[in-house]
Scaffold this motif. Sequence first.
Motif, short mmCIF file in Angstrom:
data_model
loop_
_atom_site.label_atom_id
_atom_site.label_comp_id
_atom_site.label_asym_id
_atom_site.label_seq_id
_atom_site.Cartn_x
_atom_site.Cartn_y
_atom_site.Cartn_z
N GLN A 231 30.58 -43.10 6.87
CA GLN A 231 31.61 -43.50 8.38
C GLN A 231 30.55 -42.50 9.14
N ARG A 232 30.52 -41.56 8.49
CA ARG A 232 30.04 -40.21 8.45
C ARG A 232 28.21 -40.77 9.35
N MET A 233 27.20 -41.41 8.61
CA MET A 233 25.87 -41.72 8.72
C MET A 233 25.80 -42.79 9.31
N GLU A 234 27.14 -43.72 9.77
CA GLU A 234 26.99 -44.90 10.41
C GLU A 234 27.37 -44.06 11.94
N ALA A 235 28.09 -42.76 12.10
CA ALA A 235 28.19 -42.01 13.29
C ALA A 235 26.70 -41.84 13.99
N VAL A 236 26.87 -40.87 12.81
CA VAL A 236 24.64 -40.35 12.99
C VAL A 236 24.08 -41.22 13.81
N ARG A 237 24.07 -42.72 13.41
CA ARG A 237 23.49 -43.40 13.28
C ARG A 237 23.12 -44.11 15.26
N ASP A 238 24.46 -44.48 15.33
CA ASP A 238 24.89 -44.80 16.56
C ASP A 238 24.51 -44.24 17.40
N ASP A 239 24.66 -43.06 17.20
CA ASP A 239 24.37 -41.54 18.36
C ASP A 239 23.14 -41.09 18.16
N ALA B 34 18.17 -43.40 21.67
CA ALA B 34 17.11 -44.46 22.13
C ALA B 34 17.01 -45.27 23.54
N MET B 35 18.40 -45.81 23.02
CA MET B 35 18.70 -46.95 24.37
C MET B 35 18.68 -46.44 25.95
N LEU B 36 19.03 -45.21 25.45
CA LEU B 36 18.85 -44.45 27.08
C LEU B 36 17.35 -44.16 27.63
#
Length: 425
Positions: free
Chosen positions: A354-362, A367-369
């Motif tokens: 969950q923590r790594m997925e939060a880092v990924r999403d962040d 990057a998308m911005l």
Amino acid sequence: MTLFVFGINHTTAPVDVREKLAFAPEITASALQQLVSQTTVSEAAILSTCNRTEVYGRLTLDAVQIGEPHLVVAKWLSEFHQVTLDQVLHHSYFRQADQAVKHMMRVASGLDSMVLGEPQILGQLKSSFSVARQEKTATSHLIRMFQSAFNMAKYVRTHTAIGENPVSVAFAAVAMARQIFARLEDQTALLIGAGETIELVARHLHDAGIKQIIVANRTLARAEELAHEFNAQAVLLADIPDYLAVADIVISSTASQLPILGKGAVERALKQRKHQLMFMVDIAVPRDIEAEVSELDDVYLYTVDDLKDVIDEGMRSRREAAKAAEVMIEEGLVTYLESERSLDAVGTIRDYRQRMEAVRDDELERAMLLLAKGEEPQLVMQRLARGLTNKMMHAPTVQLKKASALGDDQSLALLQTMFDLNKTL
């Protein structure tokens, strides 16, 4: 948090103490709610029988860290039953963690009972679990503990002879009847007396499938009470001559100082039966059935002394089975602990993911911005990769430095293994 059992039983406390700390069925539910709401016990179940009162549960980490966690339950029991704390502590025992699980497995398997291998305790333990589930005081950890104990009890009874041989007078009497008659279902039993032993005999006969039971007693009210439980017929002792001829099995246990059945009465009954076989067991001391009855043809008469050899042999067999059961429980405990550790790992893995997925999403959102602003895709991808690497490496890097500074070679080795650092890329 840690699992525990706190209790008293027939080996640690006399009956007058056990009575004071017993829980009637009608107060168990409210007692459970009070225990989990007013103490640091987060999960709980209560087992209360004539031979034991045990509280199974789970203590919060705070209770364990404070020290002497057994005092949490001891003080609660003392206050709930208005018994001095010293008396509770003097007669009690406390097990925690793996030893608590092992204790429950032994209890469920009949290895901690007054009568080795007796099966009733398993049903009582299941009832206590059912109440705790209903009151929602038994959740994940306690549920797994109980289920492991139930599975172990089933395994022990399936793979050993722990419950197969008679070790009580009542059980031995019925076991001998099984040897005489091919089908107990087709026989009629006359039980003389209505005390605890005769009640157990009635229960064993009922469980064996016998359909016709007659209970004769000095007072009709007690005979009717026992007869009602087993769908039997109640009569007075004075009525025995009217029913003796229909009885294939006669088992007697009264407190009479004089014989209740004489040779003449049995002889007359045999004539009415056309000398059809009659099996008789006299459990009483002094005897209820005249010794001369054994001289009659077509009668098998046994006394309590005759049953002693059967009981002794049953106990020897059960003790041998108990040795094998203890080994099974040790092996089952290892399996349980391995399963619990794997569940702990599952929780840790879930949290880490969950923590790594939060880092990924962040990082992905950032990057998308940048792409939306028209940044060069190649540069955005490089920045995304660096951001992910730096954030994922931060916590392990901090812990590696701490371990190195403290000379903690064990943690360093563990981290090397976890991240597979010994392999060449």
